[in-house]
Design an enzyme around this catalytic site. Structure first.
Site, mmCIF file in Angstrom:
data_model
loop_
_atom_site.group_PDB
_atom_site.id
_atom_site.type_symbol
_atom_site.label_atom_id
_atom_site.label_comp_id
_atom_site.label_asym_id
_atom_site.label_seq_id
_atom_site.Cartn_x
_atom_site.Cartn_y
_atom_site.Cartn_z
ATOM 1 C CG HIS A 151 -4.318 9.110 56.750
ATOM 2 N ND1 HIS A 151 -3.844 9.200 55.469
ATOM 3 C CD2 HIS A 151 -3.653 10.059 57.449
ATOM 4 C CE1 HIS A 151 -2.929 10.154 55.395
ATOM 5 N NE2 HIS A 151 -2.800 10.701 56.586
ATOM 6 C CB CYS A 157 -3.210 13.842 55.323
ATOM 7 S SG CYS A 157 -2.113 14.239 56.682
#
Ligand code: GLN
Length: 261
Positions: free
Chosen positions: A194, A98
């Site tokens: 994630h 990310c």
């Protein structure tokens, strides 16, 4: 011990870049190293610390909000990023999640319009959109379905020098438009997933270990492990990503009915 095979895992910015338990990626790599009979050696490097990229086998960087990204971006766009880029050209494995994935690209423009420079290792740019892309996500990669959780304002567009990690089955991925998720360049794997992503996706963990083994020892055979627990976790995560997609569709449909009424 004769025949001991070590893999050096370098965890970069473990305190600053660690969203949604991203450090679990390092735990998954070390656990599977041991289960495969390898010896993991974990090192950490924060801002300003000496980071021996040349000696590392796998470099892991977790996600971070704009605030943390602002704190690390100058280093990554500077000398540290240059040395990381050299290690990448030398074949080191990198997993970037990310916020770190965005900063391995050329730049990230925040919602406030600030341009955070990136390392330029991945041929991609990211710009924050008006809302966040949030939910469980499933991504097809080389015939495998990866599961994870995404929460980002950034919309990432790949240039010709990077190929997508995979295709989004359920969720948003790089930008919610083109169906791509993540990016791969040499042995660098960038993704919005994630979860953390590796504990629930042992295929990806073993893929990274195999790449690192191949590079260090010229031989990458890994035994099959008993992944029934991981498979059960993946089933739950996949169900959630399907549900999130159905919820989004239902709410878009309700919005449309209001619009046309
Ligand atoms: N700040 C970035 C974004 O919102 C990255 C967030 C993250 O790492 N989860 O796009």
């Amino acid at each position: 011990m004769a025949g001991e095979r070590r893999l050096r895992i370098l965890h970069l910015y473990p305190e600053l870049m660690n969203l949604y338990g991203d450090r679990g990626n390092v735990l998954a790599l070390t656990a599977r190293c041991r289960w495969h009979g390898l010896t993991p050696v974990v090192e950490q490097a924060g801002p300003g610390d000496a980071a021996d990229f040349g000696n590392a086998d796998i470099i892991v960087i977790g996600g971070g909000q704009d605030r943390e990204q602002r704190l690390v971006c100058r280093e990554l766009a500077g000398d540290r990023g240059k040395r990381l880029g050299e290690a990448v050209e030398d074949g080191v494995c990198v997993l970037a999640i990310c916020g770190a994935y965005q900063l391995l690209g050329r730049h990230y423009v925040t919602a406030a319009g600030e341009v955070l420079p990136g390392a330029g290792i991945l041929d991609l740019v990211t710009e924050a959109g008006p809302d966040r892309l949030v939910g469980h996500v499933a991504v097809e990669v080389d015939g495998h379905l990866l599961t994870g959780f995404e929460n980002h304002a950034g919309r990432t567009t790949l240039g010709p020098g990077a190929r997508p990690l995979g295709r989004v089955r359920w969720g948003f991925g790089n930008n919610g438009r083109d169906g791509t998720e993540g990016a791969v360049y040499r042995n660098v794997w960038g993704t919005y997933l994630h979860g953390p992503v590796l504990p629930a996706n042992p295929w990806l963990t073993d893929r990274l270990l195999a790449l690192a083994l191949e590079r260090r020892y010229g031989e990458a055979a890994l035994e099959r492990l008993d992944d029934r627990l991981e498979a059960a976790a993946r089933r739950v995560a996949l169900r959630e990503s399907r549900r999130d997609a159905a919820r989004r569709m239902a709410s878009a449909w309700r919005g449309r009915k209001r619009w046309t009424a």
